[in-house]
Motif scaffolding. Structure first.
Motif, PDB file in Angstrom:
ATOM      1  N   LEU A  83       0.825  -1.210   0.000  1.00  0.00           N
ATOM      2  CA  LEU A  83       0.000   0.000   0.000  1.00  0.00           C
ATOM      3  C   LEU A  83       0.863   1.267   0.000  1.00  0.00           C
ATOM      4  O   LEU A  83       0.346   2.378   0.090  1.00  0.00           O
ATOM      5  N   GLY A  84       2.188   1.094  -0.067  1.00  0.00           N
ATOM      6  CA  GLY A  84       3.089   2.243  -0.209  1.00  0.00           C
ATOM      7  C   GLY A  84       3.564   2.848   1.097  1.00  0.00           C
ATOM      8  O   GLY A  84       4.076   3.969   1.111  1.00  0.00           O
ATOM      9  N   HIS A  85       3.419   2.109   2.191  1.00  0.00           N
ATOM     10  CA  HIS A  85       3.818   2.654   3.490  1.00  0.00           C
ATOM     11  C   HIS A  85       4.876   1.785   4.150  1.00  0.00           C
ATOM     12  O   HIS A  85       5.111   0.651   3.732  1.00  0.00           O
ATOM     13  N   VAL A  86       5.496   2.360   5.186  1.00  0.00           N
ATOM     14  CA  VAL A  86       6.581   1.675   5.892  1.00  0.00           C
ATOM     15  C   VAL A  86       5.984   0.812   6.999  1.00  0.00           C
ATOM     16  O   VAL A  86       5.125   1.276   7.761  1.00  0.00           O
ATOM     17  N   ALA A  87       6.441  -0.429   7.074  1.00  0.00           N
ATOM     18  CA  ALA A  87       5.964  -1.330   8.133  1.00  0.00           C
ATOM     19  C   ALA A  87       6.718  -1.060   9.429  1.00  0.00           C
ATOM     20  O   ALA A  87       7.952  -1.033   9.414  1.00  0.00           O
ATOM     21  N   PRO A  88       6.004  -0.865  10.553  1.00  0.00           N
ATOM     22  CA  PRO A  88       6.708  -0.708  11.832  1.00  0.00           C
ATOM     23  C   PRO A  88       7.382  -2.021  12.209  1.00  0.00           C
ATOM     24  O   PRO A  88       6.869  -3.095  11.884  1.00  0.00           O
ATOM     25  N   GLY A  89       8.547  -1.927  12.869  1.00  0.00           N
ATOM     26  CA  GLY A  89       9.261  -3.156  13.226  1.00  0.00           C
ATOM     27  C   GLY A  89      10.270  -2.946  14.334  1.00  0.00           C
ATOM     28  O   GLY A  89      11.407  -3.375  14.222  1.00  0.00           O
ATOM     29  N   SER A  90       9.837  -2.262  15.402  1.00  0.00           N
ATOM     30  CA  SER A  90      10.715  -2.109  16.568  1.00  0.00           C
ATOM     31  C   SER A  90       9.866  -2.293  17.818  1.00  0.00           C
ATOM     32  O   SER A  90       8.646  -2.092  17.786  1.00  0.00           O
ATOM     33  N   TYR A  91      10.517  -2.657  18.918  1.00  0.00           N
ATOM     34  CA  TYR A  91       9.769  -2.852  20.173  1.00  0.00           C
ATOM     35  C   TYR A  91       9.100  -1.546  20.597  1.00  0.00           C
ATOM     36  O   TYR A  91       7.973  -1.559  21.098  1.00  0.00           O
ATOM     37  N   ALA A  92       9.784  -0.418  20.391  1.00  0.00           N
ATOM     38  CA  ALA A  92       9.198   0.878  20.775  1.00  0.00           C
ATOM     39  C   ALA A  92       7.933   1.158  19.963  1.00  0.00           C
ATOM     40  O   ALA A  92       6.903   1.570  20.512  1.00  0.00           O
ATOM     41  N   GLN A  93       7.989   0.924  18.651  1.00  0.00           N
ATOM     42  CA  GLN A  93       6.808   1.157  17.813  1.00  0.00           C
ATOM     43  C   GLN A  93       5.679   0.189  18.166  1.00  0.00           C
ATOM     44  O   GLN A  93       4.514   0.589  18.252  1.00  0.00           O
ATOM     45  N   PHE A  94       6.033  -1.069  18.367  1.00  0.00           N
ATOM     46  CA  PHE A  94       5.001  -2.056  18.691  1.00  0.00           C
ATOM     47  C   PHE A  94       4.339  -1.724  20.031  1.00  0.00           C
ATOM     48  O   PHE A  94       3.123  -1.851  20.176  1.00  0.00           O
ATOM     49  N   ALA A  95       5.142  -1.292  21.017  1.00  0.00           N
ATOM     50  CA  ALA A  95       4.570  -0.935  22.325  1.00  0.00           C
ATOM     51  C   ALA A  95       3.603   0.233  22.183  1.00  0.00           C
ATOM     52  O   ALA A  95       2.557   0.279  22.827  1.00  0.00           O
ATOM     53  N   GLN A  96       3.943   1.165  21.300  1.00  0.00           N
ATOM     54  CA  GLN A  96       3.097   2.345  21.111  1.00  0.00           C
ATOM     55  C   GLN A  96       1.816   1.998  20.348  1.00  0.00           C
ATOM     56  O   GLN A  96       0.745   2.523  20.646  1.00  0.00           O
ATOM     57  N   LEU A  97       1.922   1.097  19.375  1.00  0.00           N
ATOM     58  CA  LEU A  97       0.788   0.807  18.493  1.00  0.00           C
ATOM     59  C   LEU A  97      -0.137  -0.288  19.020  1.00  0.00           C
ATOM     60  O   LEU A  97      -1.312  -0.341  18.659  1.00  0.00           O
ATOM     61  N   SER A  98       0.380  -1.178  19.865  1.00  0.00           N
ATOM     62  CA  SER A  98      -0.400  -2.364  20.243  1.00  0.00           C
ATOM     63  C   SER A  98      -1.517  -2.031  21.230  1.00  0.00           C
ATOM     64  O   SER A  98      -1.337  -1.215  22.131  1.00  0.00           O
ATOM     65  N   SER A  99      -2.648  -2.710  21.055  1.00  0.00           N
ATOM     66  CA  SER A  99      -3.747  -2.590  22.019  1.00  0.00           C
ATOM     67  C   SER A  99      -3.601  -3.619  23.136  1.00  0.00           C
ATOM     68  O   SER A  99      -4.365  -3.612  24.098  1.00  0.00           O
ATOM     69  N   LEU A 100      -2.619  -4.521  22.999  1.00  0.00           N
ATOM     70  CA  LEU A 100      -2.411  -5.577  23.996  1.00  0.00           C
ATOM     71  C   LEU A 100      -1.336  -5.170  24.993  1.00  0.00           C
ATOM     72  O   LEU A 100      -0.371  -4.494  24.617  1.00  0.00           O
ATOM     73  N   PRO A 101      -1.479  -5.606  26.254  1.00  0.00           N
ATOM     74  CA  PRO A 101      -0.406  -5.348  27.218  1.00  0.00           C
ATOM     75  C   PRO A 101       0.819  -6.198  26.896  1.00  0.00           C
ATOM     76  O   PRO A 101       0.698  -7.250  26.253  1.00  0.00           O
ATOM     77  N   ASP A 102       1.987  -5.747  27.348  1.00  0.00           N
ATOM     78  CA  ASP A 102       3.212  -6.530  27.216  1.00  0.00           C
ATOM     79  C   ASP A 102       3.088  -7.790  28.085  1.00  0.00           C
ATOM     80  O   ASP A 102       2.280  -7.833  29.012  1.00  0.00           O
ATOM     81  N   ALA A 103       3.892  -8.806  27.794  1.00  0.00           N
ATOM     82  CA  ALA A 103       3.878 -10.031  28.603  1.00  0.00           C
ATOM     83  C   ALA A 103       4.273  -9.694  30.038  1.00  0.00           C
ATOM     84  O   ALA A 103       5.137  -8.837  30.264  1.00  0.00           O
ATOM     85  N   PRO A 104       3.650 -10.375  31.028  1.00  0.00           N
ATOM     86  CA  PRO A 104       4.014 -10.101  32.418  1.00  0.00           C
ATOM     87  C   PRO A 104       5.460 -10.490  32.703  1.00  0.00           C
ATOM     88  O   PRO A 104       5.977 -11.453  32.113  1.00  0.00           O
ATOM     89  N   THR A 105       6.105  -9.737  33.589  1.00  0.00           N
ATOM     90  CA  THR A 105       7.514 -10.001  33.918  1.00  0.00           C
ATOM     91  C   THR A 105       7.657 -11.323  34.666  1.00  0.00           C
ATOM     92  O   THR A 105       8.565 -12.106  34.400  1.00  0.00           O
ATOM     93  N   GLN A 106       6.732 -11.565  35.611  1.00  0.00           N
ATOM     94  CA  GLN A 106       6.740 -12.837  36.354  1.00  0.00           C
ATOM     95  C   GLN A 106       5.739 -13.798  35.705  1.00  0.00           C
ATOM     96  O   GLN A 106       4.594 -13.405  35.459  1.00  0.00           O
ATOM     97  N   PRO A 107       6.147 -15.037  35.426  1.00  0.00           N
ATOM     98  CA  PRO A 107       5.233 -15.974  34.769  1.00  0.00           C
ATOM     99  C   PRO A 107       3.971 -16.217  35.606  1.00  0.00           C
ATOM    100  O   PRO A 107       4.076 -16.567  36.773  1.00  0.00           O
ATOM    101  N   PRO A 108       2.785 -16.043  35.013  1.00  0.00           N
ATOM    102  CA  PRO A 108       1.544 -16.348  35.730  1.00  0.00           C
ATOM    103  C   PRO A 108       1.367 -17.858  35.858  1.00  0.00           C
ATOM    104  O   PRO A 108       2.078 -18.635  35.215  1.00  0.00           O
ATOM    105  N   LYS A 109       0.384 -18.272  36.681  1.00  0.00           N
ATOM    106  CA  LYS A 109      -0.019 -19.685  36.757  1.00  0.00           C
ATOM    107  C   LYS A 109      -0.545 -20.120  35.383  1.00  0.00           C
ATOM    108  O   LYS A 109      -1.032 -19.285  34.599  1.00  0.00           O
TER     109      LYS A 109
END
Ligand SMILES: [Fe+2]
Length: 174
Positions: free
Chosen positions: A90-116
């Protein structure tokens, strides 16, 4: 002297996405690419969380979940490439960094401590539902522009996320 025309033509290629003429307006291409960038960020975030849980799951369901999470993160990993390449088409640049993904994502990052184990399953259900909502929200812009390749991609992603959410949700029932 010889460098000038090369630099000029390279610059004009990059600075004029409007030279793309596939029958979708520049404005619609930008809107769809922005939406697909959010879908890419959601998908990558869910991929990483699922791989994290494959590594860190514990308990009596270890074998089942370790194996199931591997199938799921592999599917997600394979999914990011067509989404990114549709953005490029479509003529645009694909994001591909952790900073961009953190800014764009609607999902939370994985928890630091593993859940049950079952909390991992709950987090992944919510993740797949979240990606499904992001994908579904793009249909209005995609349909308006008659962007069938993007609609096809979104349909495929929705099918996977809704089916995976159902399978994971089933693990939480008695
Ligand atoms: Fe592994």
């Amino acid at each position: 002297m010889a460098k000038k025309p090369v630099a000029k033509s390279a610059a004009s290629t990059h600075s004029k996405p409007s030279s793309i003429n596939i029958g979708i307006s520049e404005k619609d291409r930008a809107a769809i690419a922005a939406g697909l960038s959010k879908l890419l960020a959601d998908t990558y975030t869910l991929y990483l969380t699922t791989h994290n849980f494959h590594w860190n799951v514990t308990g009596p369901m270890f074998n089942t979940l370790h194996t199931m999470f591997m199938a799921q993160y592999t599917e997600l990993w394979n999914a990011v490439d067509p989404i990114a390449e549709r953005i490029r088409s479509l003529g645009h640049v694909a994001p591909g960094s952790y900073a961009q993904f953190a800014q764009l994502s609607s999902l939370p990052d994985a928890p630091t401590q593993p859940p049950k184990a079952l909390d991992m399953v709950r987090i992944l259900v919510e993740g797949h539902e979240g990606v499904a909502r992001t994908a579904r929200s793009l249909f209005a812009a995609v349909d308006k522009a008659s962007d069938e390749p993007s609609a096809d991609l979104l349909t495929q992603r929705l099918t996977v996320h809704e089916q995976t959410a159902w399978m994971l949700r089933s693990l939480l029932e008695d």
